[in-house]
Design a protein around this motif. Structure first.
Motif, PDB file in Angstrom:
ATOM      1  N   GLY A  55       0.836  -1.196   0.000  1.00 39.03           N
ATOM      2  CA  GLY A  55       0.000   0.000   0.000  1.00 39.03           C
ATOM      3  C   GLY A  55       0.869   1.243   0.000  1.00 39.03           C
ATOM      4  O   GLY A  55       2.072   1.182   0.260  1.00 39.03           O
ATOM      5  N   PRO A  56       0.273   2.388  -0.285  1.00 40.55           N
ATOM      6  CA  PRO A  56       1.060   3.626  -0.408  1.00 40.55           C
ATOM      7  C   PRO A  56       1.745   4.062   0.887  1.00 40.55           C
ATOM      8  O   PRO A  56       2.816   4.654   0.849  1.00 40.55           O
ATOM      9  N   SER A  57       1.163   3.740   2.041  1.00 38.90           N
ATOM     10  CA  SER A  57       1.758   4.195   3.302  1.00 38.90           C
ATOM     11  C   SER A  57       2.487   3.090   4.055  1.00 38.90           C
ATOM     12  O   SER A  57       3.194   3.358   5.014  1.00 38.90           O
ATOM     13  N   ASN A  85      -1.670   1.318  -5.919  1.00 37.83           N
ATOM     14  CA  ASN A  85      -2.344   1.608  -4.653  1.00 37.83           C
ATOM     15  C   ASN A  85      -2.328   0.441  -3.667  1.00 37.83           C
ATOM     16  O   ASN A  85      -2.877   0.534  -2.583  1.00 37.83           O
ATOM     17  N   GLY A  86      -1.736  -0.678  -4.029  1.00 38.98           N
ATOM     18  CA  GLY A  86      -1.659  -1.822  -3.134  1.00 38.98           C
ATOM     19  C   GLY A  86      -2.965  -2.565  -2.970  1.00 38.98           C
ATOM     20  O   GLY A  86      -3.113  -3.385  -2.076  1.00 38.98           O
ATOM     21  N   ARG A  87      -3.933  -2.297  -3.839  1.00 33.71           N
ATOM     22  CA  ARG A  87      -5.256  -2.930  -3.734  1.00 33.71           C
ATOM     23  C   ARG A  87      -5.467  -4.043  -4.757  1.00 33.71           C
ATOM     24  O   ARG A  87      -6.450  -4.758  -4.694  1.00 33.71           O
ATOM     25  N   ALA A  88      -4.572  -4.176  -5.717  1.00 35.97           N
ATOM     26  CA  ALA A  88      -4.730  -5.223  -6.730  1.00 35.97           C
ATOM     27  C   ALA A  88      -3.385  -5.546  -7.352  1.00 35.97           C
ATOM     28  O   ALA A  88      -2.479  -4.716  -7.390  1.00 35.97           O
ATOM     29  N   GLN A  89      -3.287  -6.776  -7.821  1.00 36.91           N
ATOM     30  CA  GLN A  89      -2.095  -7.200  -8.536  1.00 36.91           C
ATOM     31  C   GLN A  89      -2.472  -8.379  -9.426  1.00 36.91           C
ATOM     32  O   GLN A  89      -3.454  -9.077  -9.179  1.00 36.91           O
ATOM     33  N   ARG A  90      -1.673  -8.566 -10.445  1.00 35.18           N
ATOM     34  CA  ARG A  90      -1.907  -9.626 -11.420  1.00 35.18           C
ATOM     35  C   ARG A  90      -0.593 -10.348 -11.647  1.00 35.18           C
ATOM     36  O   ARG A  90       0.466  -9.713 -11.702  1.00 35.18           O
TER      37      ARG A  90
END
Length: 108
Positions: A55-57, A85-90
């Motif tokens: 995530g960003p922080s 944004n650390g909310r998704a990845q592929r």
């Protein structure tokens, strides 16, 4: 990663138990910087490639995908595409004759 060392170790032991017989594991709410996530997971989950999307922080969000080295012996056979944004990845696991795509999406 949990700030309490005992709780973090208990969570990692549970994660290790989940790896038995699995090929790919998606994790969410994996707090920490990319380096912290990689260090913690590679220390406890041996025999797996770790792909992190922090995530960003570092204190919120964060995803990780674990890929067993039994299905992808070489890290280069996995293409990782994290969202910033650390909310998704592929990931795409590329084989000689086929490939598989896995998405890890968290509160998107």
């Amino acid at each position: 990663m949990h700030s309490d060392a005992d709780k973090r170790k208990a969570k990692m032991r549970h994660l290790v138990s989940l790896t038995h017989g699995a090929a790919v594991i998606c994790l969410q709410e994996v707090h920490g910087t990319g380096e912290e996530i990689m260090l913690a997971l590679t220390r406890f989950v041996r025999g797996w490639h770790v792909f992190a999307a922090p995530g960003p922080s570092g204190g919120a969000a964060g995803c990780a995908i674990l890929v067993s080295k039994t299905i992808a012996p070489e890290r280069d056979s996995v293409v990782h595409s994290p969202e910033p944004n650390g909310r998704a990845q592929r990931i795409e696991i590329v084989g000689e004759n086929s490939s598989s795509v896995v998405w890890n999406v968290h509160n998107y």
